[in-house]
Every structure is written in C-alpha cells, then in structure tokens.
Motif scaffolding. Structure first.
Motif, PDB file in Angstrom:
ATOM      1  N   LEU A 110       0.920  -1.031  -0.176  1.00  0.00           N
ATOM      2  CA  LEU A 110      -0.005  -0.029  -0.131  1.00  0.00           C
ATOM      3  C   LEU A 110       0.882   1.384  -0.085  1.00  0.00           C
ATOM      4  CD1 LEU A 110      -3.102   1.059   0.291  1.00  0.00           C
ATOM      5  CD2 LEU A 110      -2.446   1.016   2.602  1.00  0.00           C
ATOM      6  N   TYR A 111       0.401   2.111  -0.960  1.00  0.00           N
ATOM      7  CA  TYR A 111       1.325   3.508  -1.124  1.00  0.00           C
ATOM      8  C   TYR A 111       0.394   4.671  -0.698  1.00  0.00           C
ATOM      9  CZ  TYR A 111       4.876   0.243  -3.276  1.00  0.00           C
ATOM     10  OH  TYR A 111       5.456  -0.650  -3.539  1.00  0.00           O
ATOM     11  N   THR A 112       1.109   5.565   0.103  1.00  0.00           N
ATOM     12  CA  THR A 112       0.212   7.104   0.651  1.00  0.00           C
ATOM     13  C   THR A 112       1.057   7.993   0.171  1.00  0.00           C
ATOM     14  OG1 THR A 112       0.905   6.750   3.004  1.00  0.00           O
ATOM     15  CG2 THR A 112      -0.825   5.379   2.240  1.00  0.00           C
ATOM     16  N   CYS A 113       0.202   9.076   0.140  1.00  0.00           N
ATOM     17  CA  CYS A 113       1.015  10.399  -0.001  1.00  0.00           C
ATOM     18  C   CYS A 113       0.343  11.448   1.151  1.00  0.00           C
ATOM     19  CB  CYS A 113       1.212  10.801  -1.322  1.00  0.00           C
ATOM     20  SG  CYS A 113      -0.500  11.258  -2.127  1.00  0.00           S
ATOM     21  N   GLY A 114       0.767  12.356   1.609  1.00  0.00           N
ATOM     22  CA  GLY A 114       0.301  13.372   2.567  1.00  0.00           C
ATOM     23  C   GLY A 114       0.954  14.783   2.625  1.00  0.00           C
ATOM     24  N   GLU A 115       0.167  15.655   3.401  1.00  0.00           N
ATOM     25  CA  GLU A 115       0.410  16.972   3.448  1.00  0.00           C
ATOM     26  C   GLU A 115       1.821  17.128   4.460  1.00  0.00           C
ATOM     27  OE1 GLU A 115      -3.008  19.249   4.434  1.00  0.00           O
ATOM     28  OE2 GLU A 115      -3.924  18.763   2.679  1.00  0.00           O
ATOM     29  N   ASP A 116       2.547  16.102   4.787  1.00  0.00           N
ATOM     30  CA  ASP A 116       3.530  16.044   5.475  1.00  0.00           C
ATOM     31  C   ASP A 116       4.875  16.310   4.422  1.00  0.00           C
ATOM     32  OD1 ASP A 116       3.611  13.627   4.818  1.00  0.00           O
ATOM     33  OD2 ASP A 116       3.532  12.864   6.868  1.00  0.00           O
ATOM     34  N   CYS A 117       4.653  16.016   3.334  1.00  0.00           N
ATOM     35  CA  CYS A 117       5.596  16.073   2.015  1.00  0.00           C
ATOM     36  C   CYS A 117       5.941  14.712   1.908  1.00  0.00           C
ATOM     37  CB  CYS A 117       6.848  17.210   2.358  1.00  0.00           C
ATOM     38  SG  CYS A 117       6.206  18.775   2.874  1.00  0.00           S
ATOM     39  N   LEU A 118       5.576  13.735   2.325  1.00  0.00           N
ATOM     40  CA  LEU A 118       6.237  12.341   2.419  1.00  0.00           C
ATOM     41  C   LEU A 118       5.218  11.421   1.341  1.00  0.00           C
ATOM     42  CD1 LEU A 118       7.163  11.704   5.939  1.00  0.00           C
ATOM     43  CD2 LEU A 118       8.600  12.320   4.187  1.00  0.00           C
ATOM     44  N   ALA A 119       5.708  10.269   0.856  1.00  0.00           N
ATOM     45  CA  ALA A 119       5.103   9.298   0.397  1.00  0.00           C
ATOM     46  C   ALA A 119       5.859   8.027   1.118  1.00  0.00           C
ATOM     47  CB  ALA A 119       5.312   9.127  -1.132  1.00  0.00           C
ATOM     48  N   ALA A 122       6.692  20.098  -0.510  1.00  0.00           N
ATOM     49  CA  ALA A 122       5.321  20.549  -0.027  1.00  0.00           C
ATOM     50  C   ALA A 122       4.451  19.253   0.002  1.00  0.00           C
ATOM     51  CB  ALA A 122       4.796  21.781  -0.944  1.00  0.00           C
ATOM     52  N   ALA A 123       3.122  19.741   0.408  1.00  0.00           N
ATOM     53  CA  ALA A 123       2.386  18.558   0.301  1.00  0.00           C
ATOM     54  C   ALA A 123       2.521  17.685  -0.834  1.00  0.00           C
ATOM     55  CB  ALA A 123       0.744  19.031   0.511  1.00  0.00           C
ATOM     56  N   VAL A 124       2.283  16.344  -0.647  1.00  0.00           N
ATOM     57  CA  VAL A 124       2.065  15.481  -1.731  1.00  0.00           C
ATOM     58  C   VAL A 124       0.713  14.847  -1.988  1.00  0.00           C
ATOM     59  CG1 VAL A 124       3.085  13.155  -2.771  1.00  0.00           C
ATOM     60  CG2 VAL A 124       4.362  14.554  -1.191  1.00  0.00           C
ATOM     61  N   THR A 125       0.002  15.241  -3.085  1.00  0.00           N
ATOM     62  CA  THR A 125      -1.268  15.281  -3.211  1.00  0.00           C
ATOM     63  C   THR A 125      -1.866  14.203  -4.169  1.00  0.00           C
ATOM     64  OG1 THR A 125      -0.832  16.556  -5.414  1.00  0.00           O
ATOM     65  CG2 THR A 125      -1.374  17.752  -3.120  1.00  0.00           C
ATOM     66  N   CYS A 126      -0.885  13.487  -4.779  1.00  0.00           N
ATOM     67  CA  CYS A 126      -1.496  12.236  -5.569  1.00  0.00           C
ATOM     68  C   CYS A 126      -0.311  11.270  -5.923  1.00  0.00           C
ATOM     69  CB  CYS A 126      -2.049  12.581  -6.952  1.00  0.00           C
ATOM     70  SG  CYS A 126      -1.110  14.076  -7.626  1.00  0.00           S
ATOM     71  N   ILE A 127      -0.799  10.026  -6.100  1.00  0.00           N
ATOM     72  CA  ILE A 127       0.123   9.101  -6.024  1.00  0.00           C
ATOM     73  C   ILE A 127      -0.264   7.917  -7.111  1.00  0.00           C
ATOM     74  CG2 ILE A 127      -0.833   7.675  -4.177  1.00  0.00           C
ATOM     75  CD1 ILE A 127       2.422   7.136  -3.269  1.00  0.00           C
ATOM     76  N   ILE A 128       0.835   7.049  -7.837  1.00  0.00           N
ATOM     77  CA  ILE A 128       0.514   6.108  -8.753  1.00  0.00           C
ATOM     78  C   ILE A 128       1.655   5.086  -8.544  1.00  0.00           C
ATOM     79  CG2 ILE A 128       0.250   5.112 -11.105  1.00  0.00           C
ATOM     80  CD1 ILE A 128      -0.901   7.933 -12.014  1.00  0.00           C
ATOM     81  N   ILE A 129       1.487   3.789  -8.457  1.00  0.00           N
ATOM     82  CA  ILE A 129       2.476   2.798  -8.327  1.00  0.00           C
ATOM     83  C   ILE A 129       2.373   1.931  -9.656  1.00  0.00           C
ATOM     84  CG2 ILE A 129       1.035   1.151  -7.225  1.00  0.00           C
ATOM     85  CD1 ILE A 129       4.784   1.439  -7.189  1.00  0.00           C
ATOM     86  N   GLN A 130       3.318   1.727 -10.469  1.00  0.00           N
ATOM     87  CA  GLN A 130       3.489   0.829 -11.608  1.00  0.00           C
ATOM     88  C   GLN A 130       4.573   0.062 -11.634  1.00  0.00           C
ATOM     89  OE1 GLN A 130       0.870   0.753 -14.166  1.00  0.00           O
ATOM     90  NE2 GLN A 130       1.961  -1.167 -14.521  1.00  0.00           N
TER      91      GLN A 130
END
Length: 273
Positions: free
Chosen positions: A93-102, A120-128
């Motif tokens: 599971l991969y997540t991203c957040g307003e703490d600048c991290l994935a 800055a905030a990480v707003t969207c995420i894709i894994i391939q």
C-alpha cells in the motif's frame, strides 16, 4: 492488480465525502447499498485492490473495510497530516500526505518505508511495477525507484500545485492536472513536457486517461474530454454546480463527483479510444 484511486469496481461505485463517510452504490439501480463510518474528517481517496477496500482521510489515517459488514478491519496511521492519496501494487500500500512524504506499507501495516524529496504536500500517487509517481504542491511530479526509495526523474513546468496524475504506460506518457488551470503531457523517458492542454478556467482537480482519450475535471464545474493524438478538445460535460473533484471512466460510462453533493453518470464512447 495495480490500483490507484480506483472508485469503480464491477457493478459498484464508491464515493467519499466531506461528511467523513464512504458510500457504496449500485451502478444499475443508482441506490446506496451501504455506508462505511469511521473516519472523522474529509475523505480524500478510495481504492479497491484485489477485492479489498481502502480509504484515506484528512484525519491522517488509512482504513481498510470489510465490504460485507461495512466494518473497519484495519487502520494505518499513515501521516502526520492529511492523507491525500493511496495506491496499491506488488501487495503493498502506498500513501501520500501533506507532510511532504510518500510511504510504502505492507498490507498488514508493518513499519513503512519513506520516499523523501518533495518540498510541499504530496497530493497524488500512482504505482506501476517498480516505479512510483507522485504529484505535489511544490509544482512538480516525481518518478521514484521503489527499490532504492530515490527520485529518478522530476517533471518540472507547472506554476502551481499538481492535483492529479494519470499514467499511459503503453505510450510512455504521464499526464498531470494543476492549480494553474492546465494539464501537461510528459515523456516518461526524458521528463520533458510534450504538450500543455488549456481550456479549463479554474483549478484542474482530476485527470484520467484511456487509450487516446483524456478526461479532466475542474473547479470551473466542467469535465472535459480531450484527444491526446490531435491535442484537441473533443467536448465539455456541463451540469454540475460546484467543483468537480473527481472522475472515473468505465464501460462507456463517465462518473463525476462534485461538491454540489451529486455524482453524475454520463455516456461516453470507450470502445473506440
């Protein structure tokens, strides 16, 4: 199966709301089948992956749900601030957040691995496969190596926050929608911007790509369909009365969700994309 922000699964549609709930809808009857309660703030993302349902929220948590009982069966304490996006692949599971991290979690919630590099905030995420892609309020999109946790490519050109990304692996392209009202098409090999789509008059909040077609939703209350070969606008979908936060496309159906408190279903041709 690779999953990212997947909101349509079979004959079911899932939606998340400012009211902190997740709802499951029958596409055929257009009725709400069940509601999932447990989050305490805005739902930012919903994911189905190998028959499992996950949601992420401004309450800093990711929850996994039992779709038979509607009960929460696992909680991931994901970020120090709002969790903006979720993705899944390789049984992670991969997540991203307003703490600048994935972050990368095992599905049983072991201590996460961190992707550090956005400012800055990480707003969207894709894994391939073994590549992770993130968009950020620092105006960039990044490609990461899952093995080394390092950024291998940065896509630079937006002038404001990146809100959504969509991958077209067969054509080695990634698309990004931004607060700067534009959508950019990037070359995955070089990181260069191939084209900038203009036409929205306010924030671009979501992008989805399928075949040669691209769909975008915006705070200008519209959804737009683009031809990525001719780089032209095909049509606009008008009917919402508020920001259109997200879109999903499946089986000649386009679903759009808005802060006008509605989800709309539009007929589109996905057989010739």
């Amino acid at each position: 199966e690779t999953g990212y922000q997947r909101r349509v699964h079979g004959d079911r549609l899932f939606s998340g709301s400012y009211d902190s709930s997740v709802k499951e809808w029958s596409i055929d009857s257009q009725q709400c089948i069940r509601t999932y309660f447990g989050h305490t703030h805005t739902i930012w993302g919903i994911l189905t992956y190998n028959g499992r349902l996950f949601s992420c929220s401004r309450d800093k948590l990711v929850r996994e749900w039992d779709t038979r009982s509607s009960q929460c069966i696992a909680v991931f304490e994901a970020h120090r601030n709002s969790v903006r996006g979720i993705a899944a692949g390789n049984d992670k599971l991969y997540t991203c957040g307003e703490d600048c991290l994935a972050k990368e979690f095992t599905l049983d919630g072991e201590k996460p691995r961190l992707f550090i590099g956005h400012s800055a905030a990480v707003t969207c995420i894709i894994i391939q496969g073994n590549k992770l892609y993130t968009g950020s309020a620092d105006h960039t999109v990044k490609q990461w190596s899952v093995e080394s946790l390092t950024s291998t490519l940065t896509f630079t050109g937006h002038t404001s926050s990146v809100n959504s990304i969509a991958l077209h692996q067969e054509r080695d392209l990634i698309f990004s929608g931004s607060h700067d009202h534009t959508i950019k098409e990037w070359d995955l090999k070089t990181g260069e911007c191939n084209f900038t789509y203009t036409g929205h008059t306010y924030l671009v909040l979501c992008v989805v790509v399928l075949g040669k077609k691209l769909w975008s939703s915006s705070a200008d209350t519209t959804v737009k369909e683009w031809d990525t070969i001719t780089k032209t606008l095909c049509r606009s979908f008008v009917g919402h009365e508020g920001y259109v936060w997200t879109v999903a496309v499946m089986n000649n159906r386009l679903f759009s969700a808005s802060n006008d408190q509605t989800i709309k279903w539009w007929d589109v041709d996905t057989t010739n994309v």
